[in-house]
Design a protein around this motif. Sequence first.
Motif, mmCIF file in Angstrom:
data_model
loop_
_atom_site.group_PDB
_atom_site.id
_atom_site.type_symbol
_atom_site.label_atom_id
_atom_site.label_comp_id
_atom_site.label_asym_id
_atom_site.label_seq_id
_atom_site.Cartn_x
_atom_site.Cartn_y
_atom_site.Cartn_z
ATOM 1 N N UNK A 95 -15.361 32.506 66.011
ATOM 2 C CA UNK A 95 -16.065 33.239 67.051
ATOM 3 C C UNK A 95 -17.132 34.136 66.437
ATOM 4 N N UNK A 96 -18.249 34.263 67.112
ATOM 5 C CA UNK A 96 -19.199 35.284 66.696
ATOM 6 C C UNK A 96 -19.164 36.423 67.709
ATOM 7 N N UNK A 97 -19.414 37.613 67.200
ATOM 8 C CA UNK A 97 -19.415 38.797 68.032
ATOM 9 C C UNK A 97 -20.674 39.619 67.773
ATOM 10 N N UNK A 98 -21.051 40.400 68.780
ATOM 11 C CA UNK A 98 -22.209 41.291 68.668
ATOM 12 C C UNK A 98 -21.765 42.709 68.974
ATOM 13 N N UNK A 99 -22.218 43.648 68.150
ATOM 14 C CA UNK A 99 -21.825 45.034 68.354
ATOM 15 C C UNK A 99 -22.910 45.987 67.897
ATOM 16 N N UNK A 100 -22.624 47.274 68.027
ATOM 17 C CA UNK A 100 -23.631 48.292 67.704
ATOM 18 C C UNK A 100 -23.695 48.588 66.222
ATOM 19 N N UNK A 101 -22.568 48.493 65.531
ATOM 20 C CA UNK A 101 -22.555 48.789 64.100
ATOM 21 C C UNK A 101 -21.868 47.661 63.343
ATOM 22 N N UNK A 102 -22.184 47.558 62.079
ATOM 23 C CA UNK A 102 -21.661 46.494 61.234
ATOM 24 C C UNK A 102 -20.284 46.905 60.715
ATOM 25 N N UNK A 103 -19.265 46.304 61.314
ATOM 26 C CA UNK A 103 -17.905 46.685 60.956
ATOM 27 C C UNK A 103 -17.033 45.448 60.772
#
Length: 122
Positions: A95-103
């Motif tokens: 799965x790929x995910x998108x978020x506000x910070x690289x964690x």
Amino acid sequence: QVQLVESGGGLVQAGGSLRLSCSASGRTNSSPAMGWFRQVPGKEREFVAAISWRSIITYYGDSVKGRFTISRDNAKNTVYLQMNGLKPEDTAVYYCGAGRTTVRASAGYDYWGQGTQVTVSS
């Protein structure tokens, strides 16, 4: 809202390679960090790799370091996961995910794709 679509999964023999793609659309600038995770039935989602907007920061899970490479092409709104030296234990839905910070934590991602199956035969 951000929409994510993964592609590139399939069946490969051990030692082989695959390249996964994750195409993003929508308000991608609101969730610039991208990550790849994988999951097998009955187990928690496992962190694989993450990359920041300008590709300055990259993280990898211990089990894939030295074999997998994450990259992105912002002009195409696409993130890639190059997987080399595949092992049977890499078999999972990716799965790929998108978020506000690289964690590294899956809780840090706000949007997810539907996943793509990777199967590595021995």
